[in-house]
Structure formats: C-alpha cells, structure tokens
Design a protein around this motif. Structure first.
Motif: not given
Ligand code: ADP
Length: 470
Positions: A388-390, A360-366, A393-395, A406-413, A420-427
């Motif tokens: 993997s996705d193209n 879902a993240n890969a789809i969301k951020y690509t 990328g993650i800074p 709750f950590y979310r990258g600058e772009k995600a925020r 969808k995103g709370f920054g909890l998915g990867l935790s």
């Molecule tokens: P969310 O996606 O809800 O923000 P996640 O815990 O799933 O929270 O992801 C944390 C952060 O990791 C995201 O906010 C994003 O910045 C970065 N991230 C995760 N997956 C990807 C990805 N495939 N490509 C780029 N950034 C990603």
C-alpha cells in the motif's frame, strides 16, 4: 423443407394418427354393438319359433305356425330337413338356404351372407341352429333365421363418413394451427438469422437481437445466450483492436528514436556516444516490452512455464524490499508492516516479479515524501500479501481496468516517459497470480491509501503441478 412446414406436418400427422386410432376404436365398438343387437334379435326369434317345431314318430319334421307371425318384423326363417329340403319358411319366394355354408354346422352359428335375390344382392345376418332330437342327439335338420343388415350397414357408412370428415377437418385445423402458432414461436429465430447476417455483412458486432417475449422460455434463453455471446465477441474484438493499436503505438516511439539517432550518426559520419546510448536505451525498452508481451501471452494461455516449489514468502518479500529500497532512494520511505512466516507453492521468480511490479508502481506513483508499506500474513488457508502507498490513489473510473493489458491511467499516460510503463505490469501480475490459483485485488479511494492485496493458497505439504492446478 422449412422447420415450420416440418412442424405443421408433424402436428397433422400426430392428430391424424390419434384420430385414426380413435376412429378404428369407435367404428369397431359401434359395429360390434350393432351386430350384437342383431344377433340377440335373431337368437330371440329362434327361441320363439323353436316350440313350433316338432318331429313325428316317423322322424319327419312338423311345424305349428303359431308364433311365426309374431316374429320381430323383418325376420326371415327357414326350416331345412336333413335331406336338404326346405320344410317351412315365412318367405316362400326364397327357395335356397339363407346361409348355405351354415347348414352343415353342428353348432349354432352366426354368419354374414350376401344373398342374391331377384331384386339384387341383400346383406343378411343369418343364425343357423341345428335341430337335434332324442337322447342320441340325432340331427334332423336345421333352422335358419335371418335379418337384413341394411340398417347396420347404413349406420356404419354414416359413422365412417362422420369420422372421415371429422378427421380431415381436425387434421386441416391442426396443420393450420401448427403453421400459424409456429410462425409466431419461430419468428424470433428469423430475427436471429437476420441479425447474424447483418453482423456478417456489416462486420458490426454491436448489434443485438431484439426480443420482447418472456426471457425464460427456450427462444428467450437462446436469444439471451446469443446476445451474451455477441457481447463477449464484441469486447474480445475491441480488446484485440485496442491491443494492436497499443502495440503499434508502443513500438513506434522507440523505433522513431532509434531511426533518428541512426540518421544523425550517418549524417555526422561518426559513432556518437549519446546517440548510441539513446539507441541502447530504446532497444532495452523494446526488449522489455517484447519480453513482457511474450510472458503475458504465455500466462493468458495458461502455458507459462512455472517451476513450482515451496516458497518462503517472507524471505521473498525481504529480498524484494532490499532491492526496491535502492529504487526508492531517499524519495520515499519503505516500511515493513506485519510479517508472518508463510509457505506457498509457486514459482519464486514469477512471484518475485509480481511483488516487484506492485512495489515499483507504488514507488512510481507516490510523490516524494510518501511511504510504501508492504505486509504479509495468513488468513485461513490463504496467504495475504499487501502493498500500500499514500500516493494520489487510483481514480474510480480507472480502477476496474487497471489489470487490462496496456491500460494506463490518465496521469500515468501524461507523465513524462520514464522508460518504464507500458501498462503491462498489473496484467502480468494478475495472470501470474491466477496461474498460482490466487487472486489479486486493488482498493483505492480519493484521499486514502492505495492497497493491492494478493491471496495465495498456503502450501499443504509437498508441491506439485496438480496442487496448483487444483
Ligand atoms: P504502468 O504502471 O506501466 O502504467 P501497470 O499495469 O503497472 O502499468 O498499471 C496500470 C495503471 O494502474 C497505471 O497506469 C496507473 O494508472 C494505475 N496504478 C497502478 N498502481 C498504482 C498505484 N500504486 N497508485 C496509483 N495508480 C496506480
């Protein structure tokens, strides 16, 4: 009593004890040696007088005073008859036996005697030798030789004085040295107390204990450990603070939307479909978030109920791929990389959730037109699952934090809220994988593919709780 005072007293007592033993040994040895020398002199004197004594035919004691004058100076002697009468002496002023107690002895005997004389009491060392004659070994009297112990007594007194003064000086020096050296050694502990009190008073966990001594001695190790504990506590407190702020923030937005919609409907005095949809979507979002938080809390505390069974990871992966293709629609291409038949012990639904979160993240951020590749393989005793996705990328600065709550990258925020995103998915993914005895890692560089890889132990026969907890 302070530790410092206790240590100083301990040093003093130990030094005192050692000196006491040493003093007793030295005093005993010197006294023994001096007394032995006196005894030798007395024995030699008796040997010298001995030939001058004879017994006549009537059994009377006689004396030829040839050597008595050549006796060592200060030697007194008396020859007593069997009838306790003084026969000969070189000190006629003394008419009582030099050692009354020794006279009756049948063996030569050395004794210390305090003899009362007209000039006072004199400390004497007396050797009494019974005078035995003939084959019948008849005792005809006794000879006593004595010498004053004044020199020995004075030597002993002087030695005792030297030992006592030496011991007192050594104990004072040991006490002072202990007091001074422990002040230096324990000073860092004072710093520990001071900083600990400052932390308590100022509620400031950012303080650390300064220490300039060697880091590998006991105090250095204590301070390093204390500072590390403070660092850990600080990061935990910060995480907790951030967590509360994040939860508050995440809850406020949907609640504001719900409140706005309710107000609107009240003002319009009718149930508006659009407002109801808005409320429903926000309630869904809240429910999802609360569910995620609950799951995370359980996973972090190791109390996540997991139903361990043999899981065919290839089946699970195909299942998820099918589901996620719907989400990707025509926006992205979903590709299957290498796929192997892999069995692991795990909870099917939880592992599925991990994979869903990653894809879902890969789809969301690509961005549209990109591709997402999912693969499954084996590496030794481990299963390797990759997504993997193209995308962009993650800074680098985000990479170490993406598995935090709750950590979310600058772009995600800054992205538009898509519900969808709370920054909890990867935790959640991280903790589920950890509860499966596995690891998860992310690699991403600017301009290269972003790859998440999960390593899980391959199933070895039957699945049981212990296999996983191993
Ligand atoms: P969310 O996606 O809800 O923000 P996640 O815990 O799933 O929270 O992801 C944390 C952060 O990791 C995201 O906010 C994003 O910045 C970065 N991230 C995760 N997956 C990807 C990805 N495939 N490509 C780029 N950034 C990603």
């Amino acid at each position: 009593m302070s530790l410092r005072a206790r240590l100083a007293i301990l040093y003093t007592t130990i030094v005192g004890g050692i000196l006491l033993l040493f003093g007793v040994a030295v005093y005993g040895a010197v006294s023994f040696s001096l007394t032995e020398q006196v005894d030798n002199i007395l024995a030699r004197s008796v040997d010298e007088i001995w030939p001058d004594i004879y017994v006549d035919q009537d059994g009377n004691l006689g004396f030829t005073p040839s050597s008595a004058q050549e006796l060592a100076p200060g030697i007194l002697f008396q020859v007593w008859g069997r009838d306790k009468s003084l026969k000969f002496t070189n000190l006629p002023q003394i008419e009582i036996p030099l050692d009354p107690g020794g006279l009756g002895s049948s063996q030569p005997v050395f004794r210390d005697v305090n003899l009362r004389t007209a000039v006072g009491t004199v400390h004497l060392r007396v050797l009494t030798v019974p005078l035995v004659v003939g084959e019948s070994e008849r005792t005809v009297g006794a000879m006593q030789a004595a010498t004053s112990m004044a020199v020995v007594d004075a030597t002993q007194r002087a030695l005792l004085g030297v030992l006592l003064v030496g011991a007192i000086i050594a104990m004072v020096v040991a006490g002072l040295a202990g007091w001074i050296s422990t002040r230096q050694a324990l000073a860092p502990l004072g710093d520990v107390t001071r900083v600990a009190l400052q932390i308590t008073r100022a509620d400031d966990l950012s303080r650390r204990i300064p220490y300039s001594g060697p880091p590998d001695d006991e105090v250095g190790q204590l301070i390093t450990a204390f500072n590390q504990t403070l660092g850990r506590l600080e990061s935990l407190f910060n995480t907790q603070r951030r967590f509360l702020a994040d939860v508050g923030h995440e809850l406020r937005t949907p609640l504001t939307v719900i409140r706005g919609n309710v107000d609107l409907m009240r003002r319009m005095d009718c149930l508006d479909d659009e407002s109801m949809d808005g409320i429903e979507s926000e309630v869904d979002r809240l429910t999802r978030m609360v569910g995620d938080l609950l799951l995370l809390a359980q996973a972090e505390s190791g109390k996540l109920p997991l139903d361990f069974r043999l899981v065919e990871m290839d089946t699970l992966l195909l299942d998820v791929m099918q589901q996620m293709r719907v989400l990707a629609k025509d926006r992205l291409t979903m590709k299957l990389g290498e796929i192997d038949q892999v069995l692991v012990c795990g909870d099917y639904d939880r592992l599925k959730q991990v994979l869903v979160n990653l894809i879902a993240n890969a789809i969301k951020y690509t961005p549209p037109g990109g591709d997402v590749v999912v693969g499954l393989g084996k590496d030794g005793h481990r299963a390797r699952l990759s997504v993997s996705d193209n995308g962009p990328g993650i800074p680098e600065e985000d990479l170490p934090h993406i598995f935090e709550r709750f950590y979310r990258g600058e772009k995600a925020r800054t992205r538009q809220r898509d519900g969808k995103g709370f920054g909890l998915g990867l935790s959640i993914a991280y903790w589920i994988v950890r509860n499966h005895n596995g690891t998860i890692e992310a690699s991403s560089h600017a301009g290269e593919r972003t790859t998440f890889t999960i390593w899980l132990p391959l199933a070895q026969g039957e699945c049981s709780e212990e296999v996983i907890q191993r």
